[in-house]
Write an enzyme that holds these catalytic residues in place. Sequence first.
Site, PDB file in Angstrom:
ATOM      1  N   LYS A 174       5.091  18.666  68.976  1.00  0.00           N
ATOM      2  CA  LYS A 174       3.997  18.468  70.234  1.00  0.00           C
ATOM      3  C   LYS A 174       3.585  17.691  70.205  1.00  0.00           C
ATOM      4  O   LYS A 174       2.416  17.524  69.319  1.00  0.00           O
ATOM      5  CB  LYS A 174       3.391  19.912  70.740  1.00  0.00           C
ATOM      6  CG  LYS A 174       2.875  20.543  71.257  1.00  0.00           C
ATOM      7  CD  LYS A 174       2.051  21.120  71.789  1.00  0.00           C
ATOM      8  CE  LYS A 174       0.917  20.900  72.989  1.00  0.00           C
ATOM      9  NZ  LYS A 174       0.127  22.070  72.947  1.00  0.00           N
ATOM     10  N   GLY A 226      -6.991  26.246  77.669  1.00  0.00           N
ATOM     11  CA  GLY A 226      -8.280  27.381  77.189  1.00  0.00           C
ATOM     12  C   GLY A 226      -9.313  27.629  78.441  1.00  0.00           C
ATOM     13  O   GLY A 226      -9.680  28.563  77.787  1.00  0.00           O
ATOM     14  N   ALA A 263      -1.043  25.136  78.664  1.00  0.00           N
ATOM     15  CA  ALA A 263      -2.387  24.834  79.054  1.00  0.00           C
ATOM     16  C   ALA A 263      -3.037  25.908  80.048  1.00  0.00           C
ATOM     17  O   ALA A 263      -2.222  25.421  81.712  1.00  0.00           O
ATOM     18  CB  ALA A 263      -3.062  23.979  79.108  1.00  0.00           C
ATOM     19  N   GLY A 264      -3.671  26.842  79.952  1.00  0.00           N
ATOM     20  CA  GLY A 264      -3.968  27.441  80.784  1.00  0.00           C
ATOM     21  C   GLY A 264      -3.932  29.254  81.310  1.00  0.00           C
ATOM     22  O   GLY A 264      -4.173  29.590  82.073  1.00  0.00           O
ATOM     23  N   ASN A 300      -2.474  30.028  73.086  1.00  0.00           N
ATOM     24  CA  ASN A 300      -2.599  30.413  72.150  1.00  0.00           C
ATOM     25  C   ASN A 300      -4.264  31.325  72.313  1.00  0.00           C
ATOM     26  O   ASN A 300      -4.468  32.542  72.440  1.00  0.00           O
ATOM     27  CB  ASN A 300      -3.295  29.328  71.561  1.00  0.00           C
ATOM     28  CG  ASN A 300      -3.906  29.320  69.959  1.00  0.00           C
ATOM     29  OD1 ASN A 300      -4.463  28.139  69.710  1.00  0.00           O
ATOM     30  ND2 ASN A 300      -4.083  30.800  69.805  1.00  0.00           N
ATOM     31  N   THR A 301      -5.047  30.869  73.796  1.00  0.00           N
ATOM     32  CA  THR A 301      -6.108  31.493  73.961  1.00  0.00           C
ATOM     33  C   THR A 301      -6.186  32.214  73.909  1.00  0.00           C
ATOM     34  O   THR A 301      -7.314  33.376  74.245  1.00  0.00           O
ATOM     35  CB  THR A 301      -7.163  30.503  74.207  1.00  0.00           C
ATOM     36  OG1 THR A 301      -7.411  28.941  73.722  1.00  0.00           O
ATOM     37  CG2 THR A 301      -8.286  30.834  74.145  1.00  0.00           C
TER      38      THR A 301
END
Length: 259
Positions: free
Chosen positions: A101, A162, A188-189, A210-211
């Site tokens: 990635k 995040g 993301a987001g 992830n987050t």
Amino acid sequence: MSAPLVIAGHTFESRLMVGTGKYKDLAQTQAAISASGAQIVTFALRRMNIGQEENQPNLLDFISPQTYTLLPNTAGCYTAEDAVRTCQIARELLDGHNFVKLEILGDTKTLFPNIVETLKAAERLVHDAFEVLVYTTDDPITAKQLEEIGCCAIMPLAAPIGSGLGIQNRYSLRFIIENAKVPVIVDAGVGTASDAAIAMELGCDGVLMNTAIAEAKDPILMARAMGLAIEAGRHAYLAGRMPKRPYASASSTTEGYFF
């Protein structure tokens, strides 16, 4: 039955991809990833030990390459040179592994991608036989350029990394999806399961997060919820939603009254 996700000839039943950062320890990382049902696991080579530090805990002792497809990423890189070198190190440490990635950041506040450096690195990595999944903005023109370079998946952000703000750019994502001939993965987001479902209902091929899992009060339960949301959103997209109407429409027919 939903068809599997195919990226550069690799086939996956799960359309959820997960990261390894921000967990309290590697045991929790392992448990959350297992609960999610994800098959692709990404990790920042610059921040995660996979053998370069002999005396440190090794991610591969918890996330086996025999069970998961590893996706080393270039998080923390701000130039094409650093990103390319990071991918080369990953390939060496993982015995020729080419699935990577690409992520090149523009600044530390927004963590938005540096598109100029991303395009440069993508060209070099594709030329060097890497299979590149690339983090990018939600600009459809840039997404098409990255696809034409040879990236095997386009990964536009839905909101800042995040942030947990959810899908902030539905129209831009739709344009990217309509024009793409390779998988489009929201990266993301995402903050909660409904965000993941929305991304899939828009027609995205998958979601990387992830987050949203690692910072949940119960990461294991949230991981399970995310796996279910991805599946539900995909089925809803394939089913095709009802049309939106400006006025009410009775659920039961107005014809053939009995009394």
